[in-house]
Scaffold this motif. Structure first.
Motif, PDB file in Angstrom:
ATOM      1  N   GLY A  40       1.331  -0.983  -0.060  1.00  0.00           N
ATOM      2  CA  GLY A  40      -0.084   0.216  -0.395  1.00  0.00           C
ATOM      3  C   GLY A  40       0.390   1.472  -0.123  1.00  0.00           C
ATOM      4  N   LYS A  41       2.296   1.491  -0.316  1.00  0.00           N
ATOM      5  CA  LYS A  41       3.188   1.963  -0.522  1.00  0.00           C
ATOM      6  C   LYS A  41       2.904   3.297  -1.860  1.00  0.00           C
ATOM      7  CE  LYS A  41       7.852   2.868   0.943  1.00  0.00           C
ATOM      8  NZ  LYS A  41       9.085   1.576   1.256  1.00  0.00           N
ATOM      9  N   GLU A  42       2.629   4.573  -1.482  1.00  0.00           N
ATOM     10  CA  GLU A  42       2.198   5.153  -3.091  1.00  0.00           C
ATOM     11  C   GLU A  42       3.675   6.115  -3.220  1.00  0.00           C
ATOM     12  OE1 GLU A  42       3.225   8.904  -2.815  1.00  0.00           O
ATOM     13  OE2 GLU A  42       0.349   9.190  -2.944  1.00  0.00           O
ATOM     14  N   TYR A  43       4.017   6.000  -4.758  1.00  0.00           N
ATOM     15  CA  TYR A  43       4.736   6.084  -5.140  1.00  0.00           C
ATOM     16  C   TYR A  43       4.369   6.897  -6.860  1.00  0.00           C
ATOM     17  CZ  TYR A  43       7.188   2.833  -3.460  1.00  0.00           C
ATOM     18  OH  TYR A  43       8.365   1.148  -3.070  1.00  0.00           O
ATOM     19  N   ILE A  44       5.330   8.359  -7.112  1.00  0.00           N
ATOM     20  CA  ILE A  44       5.277   8.699  -7.752  1.00  0.00           C
ATOM     21  C   ILE A  44       6.177   8.604  -9.103  1.00  0.00           C
ATOM     22  CG2 ILE A  44       5.298  11.037  -8.302  1.00  0.00           C
ATOM     23  CD1 ILE A  44       4.713  12.412  -6.247  1.00  0.00           C
ATOM     24  N   THR A  98      13.889   5.206  -5.359  1.00  0.00           N
ATOM     25  CA  THR A  98      13.093   4.496  -5.593  1.00  0.00           C
ATOM     26  C   THR A  98      12.296   4.288  -3.892  1.00  0.00           C
ATOM     27  OG1 THR A  98      13.775   3.467  -7.037  1.00  0.00           O
ATOM     28  CG2 THR A  98      11.881   1.552  -5.412  1.00  0.00           C
ATOM     29  N   GLU A  99      13.640   4.579  -3.756  1.00  0.00           N
ATOM     30  CA  GLU A  99      13.284   4.713  -1.174  1.00  0.00           C
ATOM     31  C   GLU A  99      12.170   5.508  -1.224  1.00  0.00           C
ATOM     32  OE1 GLU A  99      16.309   3.015   1.304  1.00  0.00           O
ATOM     33  OE2 GLU A  99      15.662   2.475  -0.039  1.00  0.00           O
ATOM     34  N   GLN A 100      12.736   7.043  -1.420  1.00  0.00           N
ATOM     35  CA  GLN A 100      11.915   7.871  -1.008  1.00  0.00           C
ATOM     36  C   GLN A 100      10.366   7.838  -1.909  1.00  0.00           C
ATOM     37  OE1 GLN A 100      12.897   9.933   0.716  1.00  0.00           O
ATOM     38  NE2 GLN A 100      15.510   9.347   0.898  1.00  0.00           N
ATOM     39  N   GLN A 101      10.227   7.320  -2.521  1.00  0.00           N
ATOM     40  CA  GLN A 101       9.314   6.537  -3.239  1.00  0.00           C
ATOM     41  C   GLN A 101       8.619   7.344  -4.427  1.00  0.00           C
ATOM     42  OE1 GLN A 101       7.231   6.395   0.825  1.00  0.00           O
ATOM     43  NE2 GLN A 101       5.470   6.191  -0.209  1.00  0.00           N
ATOM     44  N   LEU A 102       9.677   7.166  -5.299  1.00  0.00           N
ATOM     45  CA  LEU A 102       9.567   7.977  -6.749  1.00  0.00           C
ATOM     46  C   LEU A 102       9.922   7.469  -7.538  1.00  0.00           C
ATOM     47  CD1 LEU A 102       9.454  10.419  -8.445  1.00  0.00           C
ATOM     48  CD2 LEU A 102      11.774  10.798  -7.966  1.00  0.00           C
ATOM     49  N   MET A 103       9.722   6.743  -9.217  1.00  0.00           N
ATOM     50  CA  MET A 103      10.200   5.852  -9.514  1.00  0.00           C
ATOM     51  C   MET A 103      10.869   7.087 -10.517  1.00  0.00           C
ATOM     52  SD  MET A 103       6.465   3.975  -9.687  1.00  0.00           S
ATOM     53  CE  MET A 103       6.566   2.706 -11.109  1.00  0.00           C
ATOM     54  N   CYS A 104      11.586   6.720 -11.618  1.00  0.00           N
ATOM     55  CA  CYS A 104      12.921   6.486 -12.387  1.00  0.00           C
ATOM     56  C   CYS A 104      13.057   6.011 -13.174  1.00  0.00           C
ATOM     57  CB  CYS A 104      13.590   8.578 -12.128  1.00  0.00           C
ATOM     58  SG  CYS A 104      14.910   8.177 -11.081  1.00  0.00           S
ATOM     59  N   GLY A 157       6.839  15.270  -6.962  1.00  0.00           N
ATOM     60  CA  GLY A 157       7.979  13.704  -7.229  1.00  0.00           C
ATOM     61  C   GLY A 157       9.181  13.779  -7.296  1.00  0.00           C
ATOM     62  N   LEU A 158       9.900  15.439  -7.584  1.00  0.00           N
ATOM     63  CA  LEU A 158      11.107  16.220  -7.588  1.00  0.00           C
ATOM     64  C   LEU A 158      11.220  17.032  -6.425  1.00  0.00           C
ATOM     65  CD1 LEU A 158      11.619  17.845 -10.965  1.00  0.00           C
ATOM     66  CD2 LEU A 158      12.831  16.448 -10.268  1.00  0.00           C
ATOM     67  N   ALA A 159      10.782  16.956  -4.972  1.00  0.00           N
ATOM     68  CA  ALA A 159      10.916  16.722  -3.608  1.00  0.00           C
ATOM     69  C   ALA A 159      11.134  15.711  -3.680  1.00  0.00           C
ATOM     70  CB  ALA A 159       9.765  17.153  -3.307  1.00  0.00           C
ATOM     71  N   ARG A 160      10.941  14.617  -3.727  1.00  0.00           N
ATOM     72  CA  ARG A 160      11.140  13.339  -3.223  1.00  0.00           C
ATOM     73  C   ARG A 160      12.668  12.417  -4.055  1.00  0.00           C
ATOM     74  NH1 ARG A 160       6.009   9.396  -3.107  1.00  0.00           N
ATOM     75  NH2 ARG A 160       4.359  10.916  -2.936  1.00  0.00           N
ATOM     76  N   PHE A 161      13.162  13.826  -5.213  1.00  0.00           N
ATOM     77  CA  PHE A 161      14.237  13.230  -5.989  1.00  0.00           C
ATOM     78  C   PHE A 161      14.836  13.974  -5.514  1.00  0.00           C
ATOM     79  CE2 PHE A 161      17.309  14.038  -9.831  1.00  0.00           C
ATOM     80  CZ  PHE A 161      17.366  12.808  -9.528  1.00  0.00           C
ATOM     81  N   GLU A 162      14.667  15.847  -4.715  1.00  0.00           N
ATOM     82  CA  GLU A 162      16.089  15.908  -3.740  1.00  0.00           C
ATOM     83  C   GLU A 162      16.443  15.188  -2.604  1.00  0.00           C
ATOM     84  OE1 GLU A 162      15.002  20.575  -2.888  1.00  0.00           O
ATOM     85  OE2 GLU A 162      17.119  19.956  -1.684  1.00  0.00           O
ATOM     86  N   LYS A 163      15.857  14.587  -2.176  1.00  0.00           N
ATOM     87  CA  LYS A 163      16.390  14.152  -1.126  1.00  0.00           C
ATOM     88  C   LYS A 163      16.835  12.816  -1.465  1.00  0.00           C
ATOM     89  CE  LYS A 163      11.983  14.251   1.623  1.00  0.00           C
ATOM     90  NZ  LYS A 163      10.688  13.908   2.109  1.00  0.00           N
ATOM     91  N   ALA A 164      16.781  12.250  -2.749  1.00  0.00           N
ATOM     92  CA  ALA A 164      17.233  11.043  -3.168  1.00  0.00           C
ATOM     93  C   ALA A 164      18.644  11.684  -3.247  1.00  0.00           C
ATOM     94  CB  ALA A 164      16.993  10.286  -4.032  1.00  0.00           C
ATOM     95  N   VAL A 165      18.870  12.242  -3.919  1.00  0.00           N
ATOM     96  CA  VAL A 165      20.213  13.025  -4.619  1.00  0.00           C
ATOM     97  C   VAL A 165      21.046  13.779  -3.035  1.00  0.00           C
ATOM     98  CG1 VAL A 165      20.706  15.382  -5.196  1.00  0.00           C
ATOM     99  CG2 VAL A 165      19.360  14.230  -6.369  1.00  0.00           C
ATOM    100  N   ALA A 166      20.470  14.229  -2.163  1.00  0.00           N
ATOM    101  CA  ALA A 166      20.619  14.216  -0.646  1.00  0.00           C
ATOM    102  C   ALA A 166      21.798  12.669  -0.344  1.00  0.00           C
ATOM    103  CB  ALA A 166      20.187  14.924  -0.227  1.00  0.00           C
ATOM    104  N   LYS A 167      20.779  11.952  -1.032  1.00  0.00           N
ATOM    105  CA  LYS A 167      21.522  10.048   0.629  1.00  0.00           C
ATOM    106  C   LYS A 167      22.544  10.374  -0.388  1.00  0.00           C
ATOM    107  CE  LYS A 167      18.567   9.077   3.575  1.00  0.00           C
ATOM    108  NZ  LYS A 167      17.287   8.593   3.414  1.00  0.00           N
ATOM    109  N   VAL A 168      22.446  10.410  -1.555  1.00  0.00           N
ATOM    110  CA  VAL A 168      23.363   9.437  -2.473  1.00  0.00           C
ATOM    111  C   VAL A 168      24.930  10.436  -2.216  1.00  0.00           C
ATOM    112  CG1 VAL A 168      24.561   9.441  -4.780  1.00  0.00           C
ATOM    113  CG2 VAL A 168      22.202   8.627  -4.521  1.00  0.00           C
ATOM    114  N   VAL A 169      24.307  12.124  -2.030  1.00  0.00           N
ATOM    115  CA  VAL A 169      25.319  13.435  -2.288  1.00  0.00           C
ATOM    116  C   VAL A 169      26.563  13.485  -0.720  1.00  0.00           C
ATOM    117  CG1 VAL A 169      26.058  15.540  -1.550  1.00  0.00           C
ATOM    118  CG2 VAL A 169      25.206  14.364  -3.738  1.00  0.00           C
ATOM    119  N   GLN A 170      25.192  13.181   0.612  1.00  0.00           N
ATOM    120  CA  GLN A 170      25.736  12.379   1.912  1.00  0.00           C
ATOM    121  C   GLN A 170      26.507  11.131   1.690  1.00  0.00           C
ATOM    122  OE1 GLN A 170      22.340  13.892   3.545  1.00  0.00           O
ATOM    123  NE2 GLN A 170      22.845  15.974   2.414  1.00  0.00           N
ATOM    124  N   GLY A 171      26.491   9.978   0.978  1.00  0.00           N
ATOM    125  CA  GLY A 171      26.809   8.590   0.862  1.00  0.00           C
ATOM    126  C   GLY A 171      26.274   7.867   2.370  1.00  0.00           C
TER     127      GLY A 171
END
Ligand SMILES: *Cc1c(COP(=O)(O)O)cnc(C)c1O
Length: 401
Positions: A36-40, A357-363, A387-401
């Motif tokens: 039931g988890k929702e994705y953009i 995907t972890e941030q509930q965004l499919m790309c 979706g891009l707000a979620r993407f920003e969180k994903a980018v932050a995670k990767v950048v911060q390792g």
């Protein structure tokens, strides 16, 4: 029956490695998994879900046709196929249509037609096909050989012969290969899988001129770029270059499998009765759904909307990049966009995808250095922002390792 992702490894051939979650439902640009988890959805089924998931018009076209007639084979023609073909012909340079069930099948038909046309009109020495490195045209043996990634065609025995590859956006590399023995040049008018690369004006116009000079056919593979994806009905319309053969699939069915090859009446003459065919091609169910998709997309307002949504994507991706400094450039056109990673992140596109995907965004990715977005052409602006707000969180995670 209890279905889990683990089952995939137990019952499926291991040629794919799907995500850990299993989607079960979609509506517009949102998707839900088994929990039931929702994705953009910025993946759009790889540039297929033109109108998002379960668009009411598509559902009604499917239901209406589903209660009338599903399948006949090509021993008979049918109304939806003829209507769709008429609409494709009216909207494009083409005068004749062949239906298959996928992009690869449309391209297979295009290549076979080009070879047969050359044989009929010029003789059997005219068989060379020029395509491009990093190009992608499908996974049948002929189309994958024409595609520009040998790794995909190696290891299956002798390949279809007389196929050579030039460098995209390098006209000199085409000049070095072309001759009167060239039967066709096949290219994507916007390379998709190869990294979201737009052709330069000089290149695409130069390729057209070289084809004319050597009596070779120009085949545009618009399987990914077609049906509104770039903000034009077909990408060629924005390039002022008209191909001799065009293939279209993916977005054409909006999620229902269909592919088509479009060409002129003169060239089509070479596909005489019995030369080529498909059991399912032009199936009434597929054509009825596709006709509805095409009616909705072939509309100036919708196509202008694609350009506006592109601008929103670019603005917000630009803002993310100002903070994190990860992208070399945002490239592509319309709603086929690539965020190309800076040198120091090369090879890590997949990490950004997994973090999304972890941030509930499919790309998607396009190679190892580009994150690709190919959402529904009518994705609401709020979904782009969220979706891009979620993407920003994903980018932050990767950048911060
Ligand atoms: C996806 C794609 C294909 C192959 O289409 P299938 O439906 O997977 O056979 C061919 N050409 C291009 C440009 C594509 O993007």
């Amino acid at each position: 029956m209890q279905v889990t992702r683990e089952m995939f490894n137990e019952v499926m051939v291991p040629n794919y490695n799907p995500a850990a979650m299993v989607p079960v439902k979609g509506e517009g640009s949102r998707v839900w998994d088994q929990e039931g988890k929702e994705y953009i959805d910025f993946a759009g089924g790889i540039a297929v879900n033109t109108l998002g998931h379960c668009h009411p018009e598509m559902v009604s076209a499917l239901k209406e046709q589903g209660e009338k007639l599903w399948h006949l084979s090509n021993v008979f023609t049918n109304e939806p196929a003829l209507r769709l073909a008429k609409k494709l012909v009216d909207a494009t340079f083409a005068e004749r249509v062949y239906f298959g069930n996928s992009g690869a099948e449309a391209n297979e038909a295009a290549l076979k037609l080009a070879r047969r046309w050359a044989l009929d009109n010029h003789g059997e020495q005219k068989s060379q096909i020029i395509a491009f490195k990093q190009g992608f045209h499908g996974r049948t043996f002929f189309t994958v050989t024409v595609g520009g990634q040998p790794a995909y065609s190696d290891g299956f025995g002798p390949k279809p012969a007389d196929v050579v590859h030039a460098t995209y956006n390098d006209l000199e590399s085409v000049k070095a290969l072309i001759s009167d023995k060239t039967c066709a040049i096949m290219m994507e008018p916007l390379q998709g899988e190869g990294g979201i690369i737009r052709p330069t004006k000089e290149f695409v116009e130069g390729v057209r001129a070289l084809c004319d000079q050597h009596n070779a056919l120009l085949i545009f593979d618009e399987v990914q770029s077609g049906v509104g994806r770039t903000g034009e009905l077909y990408a060629y319309m924005g390039l002022n270059v008209t191909p001799d053969i065009l293939t279209t699939a993916k977005a054409l069915g909006g999620g229902f499998p269909i592919g088509a090859m479009l060409t002129t009446a003169k060239i089509a003459e070479s596909l005489k009765v019995g030369t080529h065919g498909s059991t399912y091609g032009g199936n009434p169910l597929a054509c009825a759904v596709s006709e509805r998709v095409f009616d909705i997309v072939n509309d100036r307002q919708l196509l202008d909307g694609v350009k506006q949504k592109e601008a929103l994507f670019r603005e917000l991706l630009g803002a993310i990049n100002e903070k994190y400094n990860v992208f070399e450039e945002i490239r592509g056109q319309g709603l086929l966009l690539g965020a190309a990673l800076k040198e120091e992140y090369h090879g890590r596109a997949r990490e950004f995808l997994d973090a999304s995907t972890e941030q509930q965004l499919m790309c998607l990715v396009a190679g190892a250095n580009v994150i690709r977005f190919a959402p529904s052409l009518i994705i609401p602006d709020e979904d782009i922002k969220e979706g891009l707000a979620r993407f920003e969180k994903a980018v932050a995670k990767v950048v911060q390792g």
